[in-house]
Every structure is written in structure tokens, then in C-alpha cells.
Design a protein around this motif. Structure first.
Motif, PDB file in Angstrom:
ATOM      1  N   UNK A   1     -53.772  15.831  29.536  1.00  0.00           N
ATOM      2  CA  UNK A   1     -53.527  14.739  28.650  1.00  0.00           C
ATOM      3  C   UNK A   1     -54.059  13.454  29.276  1.00  0.00           C
ATOM      4  N   UNK A   2     -54.898  12.793  28.573  1.00  0.00           N
ATOM      5  CA  UNK A   2     -55.489  11.560  29.072  1.00  0.00           C
ATOM      6  C   UNK A   2     -54.758  10.373  28.474  1.00  0.00           C
ATOM      7  N   UNK A   3     -54.481   9.420  29.309  1.00  0.00           N
ATOM      8  CA  UNK A   3     -53.838   8.195  28.844  1.00  0.00           C
ATOM      9  C   UNK A   3     -54.798   7.041  29.072  1.00  0.00           C
ATOM     10  N   UNK A   4     -54.766   6.083  28.183  1.00  0.00           N
ATOM     11  CA  UNK A   4     -55.607   4.905  28.323  1.00  0.00           C
ATOM     12  C   UNK A   4     -54.745   3.740  28.768  1.00  0.00           C
ATOM     13  N   UNK A   5     -55.174   3.102  29.814  1.00  0.00           N
ATOM     14  CA  UNK A   5     -54.428   1.989  30.378  1.00  0.00           C
ATOM     15  C   UNK A   5     -55.242   0.721  30.201  1.00  0.00           C
ATOM     16  N   UNK A   6     -54.599  -0.315  29.697  1.00  0.00           N
ATOM     17  CA  UNK A   6     -55.268  -1.591  29.509  1.00  0.00           C
ATOM     18  C   UNK A   6     -54.810  -2.574  30.576  1.00  0.00           C
ATOM     19  N   UNK A   7     -55.747  -3.027  31.370  1.00  0.00           N
ATOM     20  CA  UNK A   7     -55.467  -4.031  32.391  1.00  0.00           C
ATOM     21  C   UNK A   7     -56.399  -5.200  32.127  1.00  0.00           C
ATOM     22  N   UNK A   8     -55.843  -6.339  31.920  1.00  0.00           N
ATOM     23  CA  UNK A   8     -56.601  -7.556  31.591  1.00  0.00           C
ATOM     24  C   UNK A   8     -57.576  -7.338  30.440  1.00  0.00           C
ATOM     25  N   UNK A   9     -57.146  -6.583  29.447  1.00  0.00           N
ATOM     26  CA  UNK A   9     -57.957  -6.403  28.257  1.00  0.00           C
ATOM     27  C   UNK A   9     -59.024  -5.324  28.364  1.00  0.00           C
ATOM     28  N   UNK A  10     -59.206  -4.723  29.523  1.00  0.00           N
ATOM     29  CA  UNK A  10     -60.208  -3.679  29.703  1.00  0.00           C
ATOM     30  C   UNK A  10     -59.497  -2.331  29.686  1.00  0.00           C
ATOM     31  N   UNK A  11     -59.924  -1.466  28.798  1.00  0.00           N
ATOM     32  CA  UNK A  11     -59.288  -0.151  28.720  1.00  0.00           C
ATOM     33  C   UNK A  11     -60.017   0.831  29.624  1.00  0.00           C
ATOM     34  N   UNK A  12     -59.225   1.568  30.393  1.00  0.00           N
ATOM     35  CA  UNK A  12     -59.783   2.604  31.252  1.00  0.00           C
ATOM     36  C   UNK A  12     -59.016   3.894  31.011  1.00  0.00           C
ATOM     37  N   UNK A  13     -59.655   4.981  31.284  1.00  0.00           N
ATOM     38  CA  UNK A  13     -59.042   6.293  31.152  1.00  0.00           C
ATOM     39  C   UNK A  13     -58.518   6.691  32.528  1.00  0.00           C
ATOM     40  N   UNK A  14     -57.205   6.776  32.660  1.00  0.00           N
ATOM     41  CA  UNK A  14     -56.635   7.103  33.962  1.00  0.00           C
ATOM     42  C   UNK A  14     -55.275   7.758  33.791  1.00  0.00           C
ATOM     43  N   UNK A  15     -54.952   8.613  34.731  1.00  0.00           N
ATOM     44  CA  UNK A  15     -53.618   9.184  34.767  1.00  0.00           C
ATOM     45  C   UNK A  15     -52.728   8.255  35.581  1.00  0.00           C
ATOM     46  N   UNK A  16     -51.469   8.164  35.225  1.00  0.00           N
ATOM     47  CA  UNK A  16     -50.576   7.265  35.961  1.00  0.00           C
ATOM     48  C   UNK A  16     -50.234   7.816  37.349  1.00  0.00           C
ATOM     49  N   UNK A  17     -49.821   6.941  38.212  1.00  0.00           N
ATOM     50  CA  UNK A  17     -49.296   7.315  39.521  1.00  0.00           C
ATOM     51  C   UNK A  17     -47.822   6.932  39.517  1.00  0.00           C
ATOM     52  N   UNK A  18     -46.981   7.885  39.852  1.00  0.00           N
ATOM     53  CA  UNK A  18     -45.541   7.659  39.885  1.00  0.00           C
ATOM     54  C   UNK A  18     -45.114   7.511  41.340  1.00  0.00           C
ATOM     55  N   UNK A  19     -44.429   6.421  41.658  1.00  0.00           N
ATOM     56  CA  UNK A  19     -43.947   6.163  43.014  1.00  0.00           C
ATOM     57  C   UNK A  19     -42.419   6.100  42.992  1.00  0.00           C
ATOM     58  N   UNK A  20     -41.777   6.994  43.736  1.00  0.00           N
ATOM     59  CA  UNK A  20     -40.312   7.015  43.798  1.00  0.00           C
ATOM     60  C   UNK A  20     -39.892   6.965  45.264  1.00  0.00           C
ATOM     61  N   UNK A  21     -39.170   5.939  45.624  1.00  0.00           N
ATOM     62  CA  UNK A  21     -38.773   5.715  47.016  1.00  0.00           C
ATOM     63  C   UNK A  21     -37.311   6.100  47.224  1.00  0.00           C
ATOM     64  N   UNK A  22     -37.077   7.150  48.009  1.00  0.00           N
ATOM     65  CA  UNK A  22     -35.739   7.608  48.395  1.00  0.00           C
ATOM     66  C   UNK A  22     -34.827   7.940  47.219  1.00  0.00           C
TER      67      UNK A  22
END
Length: 76
Positions: A1-22
Motif C-alpha cells: 500500500x502506497x501512501x502519499x505524503x505532502x510536505x510543504x506542498x510537494x507530494x511524494x510517495x513514501x511509506x511512513x516510519x513509526x518511532x516508539x520509544x520505550x
């Protein structure tokens, strides 16, 4: 499954990174197992930190483990 992420108006195709601390230190075994299953189903990169290796024992064989010490990351 591909997700599109918009950062500063530019859309990129990227998978999210999940960070969980302790986070797993605060869960019982059943809830840890449920969390690990949900993370596995995300099909995303997930980084979980912890000081007790035993909390992550059920992930052996389906996750990669690293040790971070003195500013160095080494595979286990």
C-alpha cells in the motif's frame, strides 16, 4: 500500500516510519503481542526502543535487532 505524503506542498510517495520509544515496557504481554501484530500489518518501517530485550523476544524471526551504545548502531 502506497501512501502519499505532502510536505510543504510537494507530494511524494513514501511509506511512513513509526518511532516508539520505550512503549512496550508499559504494556502487558497480551497488549505487546497485539501492538507487534498491528505494526506488522502496517507494512511500514518501525523503530521500537527498549532497555529489556525480553520484551521483544516474540519478535525474533520477524524483526531486525540493533544495539545502540556510545553513539554507535550495530546489528545483533
Amino acid at each position: 500500500h502506497t501512501r502519499y505524503i505532502s510536505v510543504t506542498g510537494v507530494q511524494t510517495c513514501a511509506l511512513p516510519i513509526l518511532l516508539l520509544d520505550e512503549v512496550v515496557a508499559h504494556l502487558d504481554a497480551g497488549r505487546r503481542a497485539a501492538l507487534f501484530d498491528e505494526i506488522s500489518h502496517l507494512q511500514a518501517q518501525a523503530w521500537l526502543t527498549g532497555t529489556d530485550d525480553e520484551f521483544f523476544s516474540t519478535l525474533r524471526g520477524r524483526a531486525r535487532f540493533f544495539r545502540v551504545a556510545d553513539a554507535h548502531v550495530t546489528p545483533r
